[in-house]
Design an enzyme around this catalytic site. Structure first.
Site, short mmCIF file in Angstrom:
data_model
loop_
_atom_site.label_atom_id
_atom_site.label_comp_id
_atom_site.label_asym_id
_atom_site.label_seq_id
_atom_site.Cartn_x
_atom_site.Cartn_y
_atom_site.Cartn_z
N GLU A 261 -4.79 -18.43 21.84
CA GLU A 261 -5.21 -19.76 22.28
C GLU A 261 -5.81 -19.74 23.67
OE1 GLU A 261 -2.29 -22.79 21.64
OE2 GLU A 261 -2.02 -22.26 19.54
N LYS B 39 0.28 -32.73 13.94
CA LYS B 39 -0.76 -31.80 13.49
C LYS B 39 -1.15 -32.26 12.09
CE LYS B 39 0.98 -27.48 15.61
NZ LYS B 39 1.95 -26.37 15.36
P1 PGA Z 1 0.44 -22.54 15.24
O1 PGA Z 1 1.12 -22.74 16.65
O2 PGA Z 1 -0.80 -23.33 15.18
O3 PGA Z 1 0.19 -21.05 15.18
O4 PGA Z 1 1.46 -22.97 14.22
C1 PGA Z 1 0.99 -23.90 17.40
C2 PGA Z 1 2.35 -24.43 17.81
O5 PGA Z 1 3.40 -23.84 17.48
O6 PGA Z 1 2.41 -25.46 18.46
ZN ZN Z 2 4.90 -25.33 18.28
#
Ligand code: PGA
Ligand code: ZN
Length: 437
Positions: A206, A338
């Protein structure tokens, strides 16, 4: 002229070079809405499943089946519908795959389609997406407070350290613009410190610096040093936010910090994190215990829920029912939103509203696998949810989201930045951290 004429899924590629699903929704007058599915690496067990082809080609990651879901199954159900009926479109998608994990159609197929419908609707009414979201869900838009990663870790950095995200928040900034400036200073101060130690080795998934540390806590110490080197007093304008992502290193309340060769039970992990909360200016912590450790989450929230934001990510997977249960049990005090964890925008809004009703905070979030899609900048703004987590301060799939917030700020004005409001109920808001020391 708001009737859907066609829905088309194509294969594009994400920030890790993996295939993903892009969907175009085209209206009868030619208006286009487009969205791309992101992809997680540290995924919750209860989140919607991406449909991947398996086998050896493209390391099993191809999305031809998910594209068939879009083009052959979802498209016929959406063509002819009014694009302004988002709830109806999402209900039609859900009816085609009522499974809990959306593993028939694939969460990657459903999320890209659902968000493409939303984009097409906002284009049809000729309004920016954030404004369209605010209007259809009856929200007061505001520019979110970012959580920005300085060091990556966990599943995003080859498990070089166990903890996944070492981030900063700048609740003391006066505008989104100022958050970006201060973050630039802290990010490069951290890089300078790593370089001085001979430990600069590129970036994690990231965009945060690759975490060459001897212990997990050394990353925290280095983050404090970076904030100071940037000319800030840790805990004043700038605070720390952690994503422990404990499901990645623990099962059934037994945890293992591989870097330190340490095994611990839930109580010992909670004690260790509590020690960090005392020693460092941490205002927010995500998934401090595993998704399968509700007793641990309830205990952590009981002990620390009044002084720190406790976000459920893998623990709540943007699921309304899990949010409601957690609120009832006294687990967590904030939710990560998400959209691809649950598969449609409508279900994400349900989780967001359930969280708000429970008095929880909320953080709209990217995944570790991302693209140029900037929907989440608009979602965080349009919902007025207050916080946005995107990853770090390099890599264009991350910067695209921050830059979109700057464009929105030009329209909404700097006063629309929420600043530290989302952290008002933590020690940061009450300014007790310094007193305790
Ligand atoms: P991931 O991680 O998109 O790899 O699940 C993001 C998070 O844990 O916030
Ligand atoms: Zn997370």
């Amino acid at each position: 002229m708001t009737i859907i004429k066609s829905v088309y899924g194509r294969r594009v590629w994400d920030s890790r070079g993996n295939p993903t699903v892009e969907v175009d929704v085209i209206l009868e007058d030619g208006t286009l809405g487009r969205a791309i599915a992101p992809a997680g690496a540290s995924r919750g067990a209860r989140e919607a499943m991406d449909l991947r082809d398996g086998g050896s080609k493209l390391r099993g990651m191809d999305v031809q089946q998910a594209l068939r879901s879009v083009n052959e199954i979802i498209a016929p159900a959406l063509v002819g519908r009014d694009v302004l009926d988002q709830t109806g479109a999402d209900a039609a998608i859900i009816a085609l795959d009522p499974s809990a994990l959306k593993d028939q159609l694939g969460g990657n197929a459903t999320v890209a389609t659902s968000l493409a419908v939303l984009h097409a609707a906002s284009a049809a009414v000729k309004k920016p997406l954030w404004q369209h979201i605010a209007e259809i869900y009856g929200r007061m838009p505001s520019i979110p407070l970012p959580e920005i990663q300085i060091f990556g870790g966990g599943a995003h950095a080859g498990r070089r350290v166990d903890i996944q995200d070492f981030m900063i928040m700048v609740p003391g900034a006066n505008s989104f613009d100022e958050v970006m400036e201060i973050t630039n200073e802290v990010y490069f101060a951290a890089g300078d410190i790593m370089a001085q130690k001979g430990r600069l080795a590129g970036v994690a998934d990231e965009g945060g610096w690759w975490p060459i540390f001897d212990s997990n806590e050394e990353a925290l110490e280095t983050l404090v040093a970076a904030i100071e080197k940037a000319g800030e007093k840790p805990g004043e304008r700038v605070v720390i936010s952690l994503d422990i992502a404990a499901s990645e290193f623990g099962k059934n309340g037994n945890y293992r910090l591989a870097l330190e060769d340490r095994n611990m039970d839930s109580g010992a992990l909670i004690d260790m994190l509590g020690g960090w909360l005392d020693a460092y200016p941490i205002a927010s912590i995500e998934d401090p215990v595993g998704e399968d450790d509700p007793a641990g989450m309830i205990e952590f929230t009981r002990r620390f829920g009044k002084r720190v934001q406790i976000i459920g990510d893998d623990y709540l997977v943007t699921n309304k029912t899990l949010v409601e249960n957690a609120a009832q049990e006294g687990a967590c005090n904030a939710v990560l939103i998400k959209v691809n964890q649950v598969g449609t925008i409508s279900e994400s809004i349900d989780a967001f509203l359930a969280a708000e009703k429970a008095g929880f905070g909320s953080v709209v979030s990217a995944r570790s696998g991302e693209t140029e899609d900037v929907t989440i900048s608009h979602l965080a703004t349009g919902l007025g949810g207050g916080q946005l987590k995107v990853g770090s301060f390099t890599r264009s799939e991350r910067m695209a989201k921050w830059n979109e917030c700057l464009r929105i700020q030009d329209v909404l004005g700097k006063s629309a930045f929420v600043g530290g409001a989302p952290l008002a109920n933590t020690w940061w808001g009450r300014k007790t951290y310094g007193d305790k020391k």
